[in-house]
Write an enzyme that holds these catalytic residues in place. Sequence first.
Site, mmCIF file in Angstrom:
data_model
loop_
_atom_site.group_PDB
_atom_site.id
_atom_site.type_symbol
_atom_site.label_atom_id
_atom_site.label_comp_id
_atom_site.label_asym_id
_atom_site.label_seq_id
_atom_site.Cartn_x
_atom_site.Cartn_y
_atom_site.Cartn_z
ATOM 1 N N THR A 1 -46.070 -89.031 -13.261
ATOM 2 C CA THR A 1 -45.133 -87.628 -13.670
ATOM 3 C C THR A 1 -45.925 -86.297 -13.527
ATOM 4 O O THR A 1 -46.732 -86.123 -14.067
ATOM 5 C CB THR A 1 -44.647 -87.857 -14.948
ATOM 6 O OG1 THR A 1 -43.622 -88.991 -14.858
ATOM 7 C CG2 THR A 1 -43.685 -86.589 -15.366
ATOM 8 N N HIS B 1 -39.151 -99.720 -11.611
ATOM 9 C CA HIS B 1 -40.130 -99.377 -12.848
ATOM 10 C C HIS B 1 -39.410 -100.124 -14.004
ATOM 11 O O HIS B 1 -38.332 -99.908 -14.486
ATOM 12 C CB HIS B 1 -39.812 -97.925 -13.000
ATOM 13 C CG HIS B 1 -40.708 -97.359 -14.172
ATOM 14 N ND1 HIS B 1 -41.626 -98.207 -14.950
ATOM 15 C CD2 HIS B 1 -41.193 -96.259 -14.152
ATOM 16 C CE1 HIS B 1 -42.121 -97.414 -15.796
ATOM 17 N NE2 HIS B 1 -42.287 -96.207 -15.227
ATOM 18 N N ASN C 1 -43.074 -99.457 -19.301
ATOM 19 C CA ASN C 1 -43.288 -98.381 -20.248
ATOM 20 C C ASN C 1 -42.375 -98.197 -21.075
ATOM 21 O O ASN C 1 -41.970 -96.676 -21.322
ATOM 22 C CB ASN C 1 -43.916 -97.185 -19.389
ATOM 23 C CG ASN C 1 -45.275 -97.581 -18.776
ATOM 24 O OD1 ASN C 1 -45.928 -98.310 -19.168
ATOM 25 N ND2 ASN C 1 -45.713 -96.700 -17.813
ATOM 26 N N TYR D 1 -38.990 -97.724 -20.742
ATOM 27 C CA TYR D 1 -37.828 -97.018 -20.270
ATOM 28 C C TYR D 1 -36.783 -98.165 -20.063
ATOM 29 O O TYR D 1 -36.878 -99.215 -20.471
ATOM 30 C CB TYR D 1 -38.009 -96.482 -18.733
ATOM 31 C CG TYR D 1 -39.200 -95.362 -19.081
ATOM 32 C CD1 TYR D 1 -38.855 -94.308 -19.891
ATOM 33 C CD2 TYR D 1 -40.332 -95.413 -18.629
ATOM 34 C CE1 TYR D 1 -39.752 -93.353 -20.026
ATOM 35 C CE2 TYR D 1 -41.388 -94.551 -18.862
ATOM 36 C CZ TYR D 1 -41.008 -93.425 -19.659
ATOM 37 O OH TYR D 1 -41.914 -92.379 -19.926
ATOM 38 N N ASN E 1 -43.874 -95.304 -26.150
ATOM 39 C CA ASN E 1 -42.444 -95.217 -26.210
ATOM 40 C C ASN E 1 -41.776 -96.204 -27.291
ATOM 41 O O ASN E 1 -40.893 -96.652 -27.335
ATOM 42 C CB ASN E 1 -41.862 -95.225 -24.950
ATOM 43 C CG ASN E 1 -41.799 -93.875 -24.358
ATOM 44 O OD1 ASN E 1 -41.951 -92.967 -24.449
ATOM 45 N ND2 ASN E 1 -41.785 -94.162 -22.821
HETATM 46 C C1 PHB Z 1 -44.278 -89.775 -18.322
HETATM 47 O O1 PHB Z 1 -43.488 -88.911 -17.831
HETATM 48 O O2 PHB Z 1 -45.113 -89.358 -19.549
HETATM 49 C C2 PHB Z 1 -44.239 -91.171 -17.929
HETATM 50 C C3 PHB Z 1 -43.420 -91.564 -17.029
HETATM 51 C C4 PHB Z 1 -43.316 -92.674 -16.667
HETATM 52 C C5 PHB Z 1 -44.129 -93.482 -17.165
HETATM 53 C C6 PHB Z 1 -45.131 -93.476 -18.065
HETATM 54 C C7 PHB Z 1 -45.077 -92.115 -18.558
HETATM 55 O O3 PHB Z 1 -44.170 -95.050 -16.526
#
Ligand code: PHB
Length: 358
Positions: A25, A174, A177, A179, A234
């Site tokens: 990102t 994805h 993490n 999400y 997260n």
């Molecule tokens: C972030 O934007 O901090 C971010 C995005 C995607 C990820 C991990 C962190 O998998």
Amino acid sequence: MSDLFSPLPLGAHTLKNRIVMAPLTRCRATRDAVPTALMADYYGQRAGAGLILSEATCISPQGLGYPMTPGIWNGEQVAGWERVTRTVHDRGGRIFCQLWHVGRISHPDLQPGGALPVAPSALKPTGEVHTYTGPKPYVTPRALDTSELPDIVHQYRVAALNAIAAGFDGVEVHGANGYLLDEFLRDGSNHRNDRYGGSVENRARLLLEVVEAVCQAVGPGRVGVRLSPIQPFNDMQDSDPETTFSRVVEWLNAFGLAYLHVTRLGMDNPGAAGPMFDLHGLRQLWKGVYMTNHAYTRDTALATVAEGKADLVAFGALYIANPDLDRRLAQNTPLNTPDPATFYIGGEKGYTDYPSLA
Ligand code: PHB
């Protein structure tokens, strides 16, 4: 012995080396989530990687959770990405688009119509979200109704087709993490009692439906999946990550994917995401190309590929600071140091101005 600098057949493609630019990102898209010309410069500078994984890219407005991150749901975004993929291809690189829905890691300020973010369950993550008016605490998300999940799958399918239309060589789902798809996978964030919650099979259902739809749309040789079994970021945890992710990997074997991407993120904080286990077991279960990531150095990456512990190594922070990382690793020359203060600030500084070797 396999060599980090040797080519690798990958699904529909052959990569020129086993060095991957990790998804990162960088917050340099427009406020409408459209990729910019500056982003084409940045990715083009890094085309020496065997494979570039794009920064996480939202499949729909509901999938957004960070300011200035890109999307791939409309024509303007596809046109912006076309400029990126053309630049990478002109310089001999390959690039996949990482498909992202942030789930509960968002805020009404970032959602269409100021709506609540969506998630498997109405469980508020601890911590703060970056909005356009500064950091704010996360809110309690709205639990998705079972009847809404086919549309989420559809959004991934359309985004994958858009990515191919934009010239990407493939997509990475994805599933990591914290999400949306990871929120369904792990039992700390999924308290559902429909057929998308409870057993591992149920918690994996949305990920597997998405992977199936995306494979049907663009072909499994153009699809990778990313998982993060031991990563607590997260506010994520699972009561038995070894069982959860071993089963998921066994099910993913059925698709004939281009690769599986497993990040070791969380290894520095052992046990925080649930009981610790040795990720090498997942590599042994996986029947295809295996990508690893997080905190690799030249020496550990060379050894990991030589010993067959992975086929591909993705580098994140080192790729931010070293546009020609592949060459620097091959020639064993000194590396530029990344500057975290410029990771997310917008503009060229700390983005396209890191020097390459002469
Ligand atoms: C972030 O934007 O901090 C971010 C995005 C995607 C990820 C991990 C962190 O998998």
